[in-house]
Design a protein around this motif. Structure first.
Motif, short mmCIF file in Angstrom:
data_model
loop_
_atom_site.label_atom_id
_atom_site.label_comp_id
_atom_site.label_asym_id
_atom_site.label_seq_id
_atom_site.Cartn_x
_atom_site.Cartn_y
_atom_site.Cartn_z
N THR A 49 -44.85 -12.49 1.81
CA THR A 49 -45.91 -11.67 2.98
C THR A 49 -47.04 -11.21 2.09
N LEU A 50 -47.22 -10.94 0.96
CA LEU A 50 -48.61 -10.76 0.61
C LEU A 50 -49.58 -12.21 0.83
N ILE A 51 -48.83 -13.41 0.45
CA ILE A 51 -49.85 -14.61 0.70
C ILE A 51 -50.01 -14.94 2.02
N GLU A 52 -48.93 -14.76 2.97
CA GLU A 52 -49.10 -15.05 4.67
C GLU A 52 -49.87 -14.24 5.15
N GLY A 53 -49.77 -12.93 4.95
CA GLY A 53 -50.49 -12.00 5.78
C GLY A 53 -51.54 -11.13 4.97
N LEU A 54 -51.65 -10.93 3.94
CA LEU A 54 -52.45 -9.79 3.33
C LEU A 54 -53.53 -10.36 2.21
N GLY A 55 -53.41 -11.58 1.84
CA GLY A 55 -54.20 -12.06 0.94
C GLY A 55 -54.21 -11.57 -0.49
N GLY A 56 -52.92 -11.34 -0.83
CA GLY A 56 -52.57 -10.84 -2.17
C GLY A 56 -52.21 -11.96 -2.94
N TYR A 57 -52.83 -12.88 -3.19
CA TYR A 57 -52.41 -14.14 -3.78
C TYR A 57 -52.24 -14.18 -5.47
N GLU A 58 -53.06 -13.20 -6.03
CA GLU A 58 -53.10 -12.92 -7.51
C GLU A 58 -51.51 -12.23 -7.64
N GLU A 59 -51.28 -11.25 -6.90
CA GLU A 59 -50.17 -10.50 -7.14
C GLU A 59 -48.84 -11.17 -6.78
N ALA A 60 -48.99 -12.09 -5.67
CA ALA A 60 -47.95 -12.84 -5.22
C ALA A 60 -47.73 -14.14 -6.36
N SER A 61 -48.77 -14.50 -7.06
CA SER A 61 -48.39 -15.37 -8.11
C SER A 61 -47.78 -14.83 -9.42
#
Length: 160
Positions: A49-61
């Motif tokens: 959800t962070l990747i697809e919709g919120l641009g939270g790439y670092e947290e997702a990683s």
């Protein structure tokens, strides 16, 4: 509640979906612990959800690296769930607009390996295999741009 979160994602209400996934993850942690398959899946849904919709790439990683460290101990390495977790990490790395060259190289190496394993596990025509091959292609195109090569050169030399 997971169905509601997915419904929210389908209508671009990612913040609402994220809140539900985080809550479900916390509950799974309490009920089943960090190494249970459901807990790992909920954590992956938070990252997705962070990747697809919120641009939270670092947290997702960070989430996916932690999830994979646990999953590597408790899930079969060629099982669909473990492969999906690896794919989610690679997807987040290459989708990140601020991805470093090292991030893109890691995503490429991961997708390359995932394509080989996925073809063996699922078969050449399986939708998951096709999706991962497309992700590998897009990752290589992004890598070409990062290195200064034209996309057409990568596309012309690309072979599954």
């Amino acid at each position: 509640r997971g169905d509601l979160a997915q419904s929210y994602e389908e209508v671009d209400r990612f913040a609402d979906a994220l809140e539900i996934w985080r809550d479900l993850y916390a509950r799974q942690m309490q009920l089943r612990g960090a190494s249970h398959e459901r807990t790992l899946m909920c954590h992956t849904k938070v990252a997705w959800t962070l990747i697809e919709g919120l641009g939270g790439y670092e947290e997702a990683s960070k989430i996916m690296r932690a999830t994979l460290a646990i999953a590597a101990r408790v899930l079969p390495r060629e099982g669909g769930i473990f492969l999906s977790f690896r794919s989610t990490l690679a997807y987040g790395l290459y989708k990140n607009p601020g991805a470093s060259l090292l991030d893109l190289l890691e995503a490429e190496a991961t997708f390359d390996e995932l394509c080989v394993v996925s073809r063996r596990v699922f078969g050449e025509e399986h939708p998951v295999v096709v999706k991962r091959q497309n992700c590998l292609k897009e990752t290589r195109e992004k890598l070409a741009v990062a290195r200064g090569a034209p996309r057409s050169a990568v596309a012309a030399s690309y072979a599954y």
